[in-house]
Write a protein that holds these residues in place. Structure first.
Motif, mmCIF file in Angstrom:
data_model
loop_
_atom_site.group_PDB
_atom_site.id
_atom_site.type_symbol
_atom_site.label_atom_id
_atom_site.label_comp_id
_atom_site.label_asym_id
_atom_site.label_seq_id
_atom_site.Cartn_x
_atom_site.Cartn_y
_atom_site.Cartn_z
ATOM 1 N N PHE A 48 -40.112 -14.641 -38.663
ATOM 2 C CA PHE A 48 -38.686 -14.667 -38.319
ATOM 3 C C PHE A 48 -37.953 -13.421 -38.788
ATOM 4 O O PHE A 48 -36.754 -13.315 -38.609
ATOM 5 C CB PHE A 48 -38.032 -15.930 -38.903
ATOM 6 N N TYR A 49 -38.677 -12.475 -39.425
ATOM 7 C CA TYR A 49 -38.094 -11.213 -39.896
ATOM 8 C C TYR A 49 -36.892 -11.433 -40.815
ATOM 9 O O TYR A 49 -35.889 -10.728 -40.710
ATOM 10 C CB TYR A 49 -37.721 -10.318 -38.716
ATOM 11 N N LEU A 50 -36.975 -12.452 -41.663
ATOM 12 C CA LEU A 50 -35.873 -12.702 -42.606
ATOM 13 C C LEU A 50 -35.994 -11.746 -43.788
ATOM 14 O O LEU A 50 -37.101 -11.405 -44.192
ATOM 15 C CB LEU A 50 -35.953 -14.132 -43.144
ATOM 16 N N PRO A 51 -34.849 -11.308 -44.357
ATOM 17 C CA PRO A 51 -34.923 -10.574 -45.624
ATOM 18 C C PRO A 51 -35.407 -11.493 -46.741
ATOM 19 O O PRO A 51 -35.295 -12.726 -46.655
ATOM 20 C CB PRO A 51 -33.491 -10.112 -45.857
ATOM 21 N N LEU A 52 -35.920 -10.879 -47.810
ATOM 22 C CA LEU A 52 -36.596 -11.646 -48.858
ATOM 23 C C LEU A 52 -35.679 -12.681 -49.506
ATOM 24 O O LEU A 52 -36.081 -13.814 -49.757
ATOM 25 C CB LEU A 52 -37.145 -10.686 -49.914
ATOM 26 N N SER A 53 -34.404 -12.290 -49.753
ATOM 27 C CA SER A 53 -33.511 -13.222 -50.452
ATOM 28 C C SER A 53 -33.242 -14.458 -49.599
ATOM 29 O O SER A 53 -33.168 -15.576 -50.121
ATOM 30 C CB SER A 53 -32.205 -12.515 -50.797
ATOM 31 N N GLU A 54 -33.144 -14.261 -48.271
ATOM 32 C CA GLU A 54 -32.924 -15.425 -47.408
ATOM 33 C C GLU A 54 -34.174 -16.273 -47.288
ATOM 34 O O GLU A 54 -34.096 -17.502 -47.190
ATOM 35 C CB GLU A 54 -32.441 -14.969 -46.024
ATOM 36 N N ALA A 55 -35.340 -15.620 -47.316
ATOM 37 C CA ALA A 55 -36.588 -16.379 -47.290
ATOM 38 C C ALA A 55 -36.680 -17.276 -48.525
ATOM 39 O O ALA A 55 -37.082 -18.439 -48.433
ATOM 40 C CB ALA A 55 -37.773 -15.428 -47.234
ATOM 41 N N TYR A 56 -36.267 -16.730 -49.689
ATOM 42 C CA TYR A 56 -36.268 -17.542 -50.917
ATOM 43 C C TYR A 56 -35.293 -18.706 -50.805
ATOM 44 O O TYR A 56 -35.548 -19.790 -51.299
ATOM 45 C CB TYR A 56 -35.924 -16.682 -52.135
ATOM 46 N N SER B 92 -22.360 -18.511 -55.122
ATOM 47 C CA SER B 92 -22.619 -18.013 -53.770
ATOM 48 C C SER B 92 -24.103 -17.980 -53.423
ATOM 49 O O SER B 92 -24.501 -18.447 -52.372
ATOM 50 C CB SER B 92 -22.003 -16.632 -53.612
ATOM 51 N N THR B 93 -24.944 -17.462 -54.334
ATOM 52 C CA THR B 93 -26.357 -17.299 -53.969
ATOM 53 C C THR B 93 -27.107 -18.624 -53.974
ATOM 54 O O THR B 93 -28.076 -18.780 -53.254
ATOM 55 C CB THR B 93 -27.052 -16.317 -54.932
ATOM 56 N N SER B 94 -26.662 -19.579 -54.809
ATOM 57 C CA SER B 94 -27.387 -20.846 -54.869
ATOM 58 C C SER B 94 -26.765 -21.895 -53.964
ATOM 59 O O SER B 94 -27.216 -23.036 -53.931
ATOM 60 C CB SER B 94 -27.410 -21.353 -56.308
ATOM 61 N N SER B 95 -25.736 -21.482 -53.222
ATOM 62 C CA SER B 95 -24.996 -22.440 -52.397
ATOM 63 C C SER B 95 -25.882 -23.193 -51.414
ATOM 64 O O SER B 95 -25.743 -24.410 -51.255
ATOM 65 C CB SER B 95 -23.894 -21.689 -51.655
ATOM 66 N N GLY B 96 -26.816 -22.471 -50.763
ATOM 67 C CA GLY B 96 -27.669 -23.102 -49.767
ATOM 68 C C GLY B 96 -28.439 -24.275 -50.322
ATOM 69 O O GLY B 96 -28.365 -25.395 -49.808
ATOM 70 N N LEU B 98 -28.067 -25.940 -53.167
ATOM 71 C CA LEU B 98 -27.242 -27.001 -53.768
ATOM 72 C C LEU B 98 -26.620 -27.872 -52.686
ATOM 73 O O LEU B 98 -26.664 -29.111 -52.770
ATOM 74 C CB LEU B 98 -26.164 -26.359 -54.636
ATOM 75 N N SER B 99 -26.075 -27.231 -51.643
ATOM 76 C CA SER B 99 -25.445 -28.005 -50.569
ATOM 77 C C SER B 99 -26.451 -28.907 -49.885
ATOM 78 O O SER B 99 -26.189 -30.094 -49.659
ATOM 79 C CB SER B 99 -24.826 -27.075 -49.533
ATOM 80 N N VAL B 100 -27.626 -28.341 -49.568
ATOM 81 C CA VAL B 100 -28.632 -29.140 -48.880
ATOM 82 C C VAL B 100 -29.100 -30.284 -49.780
ATOM 83 O O VAL B 100 -29.327 -31.404 -49.309
ATOM 84 C CB VAL B 100 -29.800 -28.256 -48.419
ATOM 85 N N ALA B 101 -29.204 -30.031 -51.100
ATOM 86 C CA ALA B 101 -29.623 -31.098 -52.015
ATOM 87 C C ALA B 101 -28.636 -32.256 -51.978
ATOM 88 O O ALA B 101 -29.023 -33.430 -51.906
ATOM 89 C CB ALA B 101 -29.747 -30.552 -53.436
ATOM 90 N N ILE B 102 -27.328 -31.923 -52.003
ATOM 91 C CA ILE B 102 -26.317 -32.987 -52.002
ATOM 92 C C ILE B 102 -26.333 -33.737 -50.678
ATOM 93 O O ILE B 102 -26.324 -34.972 -50.644
ATOM 94 C CB ILE B 102 -24.926 -32.388 -52.294
ATOM 95 N N ILE B 103 -26.397 -32.970 -49.567
ATOM 96 C CA ILE B 103 -26.374 -33.621 -48.248
ATOM 97 C C ILE B 103 -27.601 -34.501 -48.065
ATOM 98 O O ILE B 103 -27.502 -35.655 -47.618
ATOM 99 C CB ILE B 103 -26.302 -32.538 -47.140
ATOM 100 N N MET B 104 -28.778 -33.987 -48.453
ATOM 101 C CA MET B 104 -30.003 -34.775 -48.282
ATOM 102 C C MET B 104 -29.969 -36.021 -49.156
ATOM 103 O O MET B 104 -30.379 -37.099 -48.734
ATOM 104 C CB MET B 104 -31.236 -33.931 -48.635
ATOM 105 N N ALA B 105 -29.475 -35.886 -50.412
ATOM 106 C CA ALA B 105 -29.410 -37.050 -51.303
ATOM 107 C C ALA B 105 -28.526 -38.122 -50.686
ATOM 108 O O ALA B 105 -28.865 -39.313 -50.699
ATOM 109 C CB ALA B 105 -28.877 -36.637 -52.669
ATOM 110 N N PHE B 106 -27.397 -37.697 -50.111
ATOM 111 C CA PHE B 106 -26.475 -38.646 -49.490
ATOM 112 C C PHE B 106 -27.126 -39.336 -48.298
ATOM 113 O O PHE B 106 -27.114 -40.574 -48.186
ATOM 114 C CB PHE B 106 -25.199 -37.907 -49.057
ATOM 115 N N LEU B 107 -27.727 -38.534 -47.402
ATOM 116 C CA LEU B 107 -28.322 -39.107 -46.197
ATOM 117 C C LEU B 107 -29.457 -40.073 -46.540
ATOM 118 O O LEU B 107 -29.548 -41.175 -45.991
ATOM 119 C CB LEU B 107 -28.837 -37.985 -45.280
#
Lengths: 144, 116
Positions: A48-56, B92-96, B98-107
């Protein structure tokens, strides 16, 4: 019965867990999850050619979804009983703690049950993570 | 070979967690909190980036990564925008995740029945 005798009885009948064996089992399972995660990241980067931070980030999301679904279907505890901390320490454990807290109180209703209990255990993780990150970042930023 | 490094690092962190679980009366939730603080501290010392370079996802899979992401977001925000940036960047960086964890736990809690 006196307390000491009782404790002796409990000691005699409780299962002794082999700590060394547990250590190696969790090492093995943790390592396997690490390798699978690395394969997943390489796959995302190549396909998917994602950058590393997004892959993580997608790796973390995948682990969270995996942990939640395993908890919801009831398989998480079965896997943990032989994989030990190999499944608790990865992000799957975080998702499991949150999901199981929500599930335990789901029958009390969506607001009073799930709403007030979903952060019961993971609140600890978020609180201390956030507070320590805040002060450490402030400290490092001010020093530099 | 990055796969072997990932195996060793992720395995070691899990084994350390198992040692803590066996020798103290911590629950898995508290263990996760301790590991997150350790992750933030390693990131503060600048070691976490080295670990990520050395082991790739091996450092990214354990929950310590969550502490690293929190610290990284806060610190990068502070560097670019001062105190305002710190407040804006901490999640900001951990938002993805954390949000998915909360949404999945709820669902999952809504759609599944606990088995007693």
């Amino acid at each position: 019965m006196k307390l000491k005798e009782y404790e002796k009885l409990v000691d005699k009948h409780s299962k002794k867990e082999n700590k060394l064996l547990n250590f190696f089992i969790s090492f093995l399972f943790g390592g396997i999850i690490g390798v699978l995660g690395e394969l997943f990241v390489v796959f995302l980067e190549k396909k998917f050619y994602l950058p590393l931070s997004e892959a993580y980030m997608y790796l973390m999301i995948f682990l969270v979804v995996f942990g939640s679904i395993l908890t919801g279907t009831g398989y998480f505890d079965k896997v943990v009983s032989f994989a030990k901390a190999g499944l608790i320490v990865p992000t799957t454990g975080f998702a499991h703690t949150m999901t199981s807290c929500a599930m335990d109180h789901a029958e009390e209703g969506p607001v009073k049950g799930i709403g007030s209990n979903i952060f019961k255990m993971t609140g600890c993780v978020i609180l201390y993570g956030l507070v320590s990150a805040f002060f450490l970042a402030l400290l490092k930023g001010v020093i530099k | 070979m990055i796969y072997i490094n990932a195996f060793i690092l992720c395995g070691l962190i899990c084994a350390l967690g198992q040692l803590l679980l066996d020798n103290t009366n911590l629950t898995p939730g508290h263990l996760n909190a301790i590991l997150v603080v350790i992750g933030a501290f390693l990131s503060f010392l600048g070691l976490y980036e080295v670990m990520l370079d050395w082991a790739g996802a091996g450092a990214s899979v354990p929950i310590t990564n969550f502490g690293h992401l929190l610290f990284k977001g806060a610190y990068e925000g502070f560097l670019s925008d001062g105190f305002t940036g710190l407040l804006k960047g901490i999640l900001s960086t951990s938002s993805g995740g954390l949000s998915v964890a909360i949404i999945m736990a709820f669902l999952v809690a809504i759609f599944s029945k606990p088995k007693h």
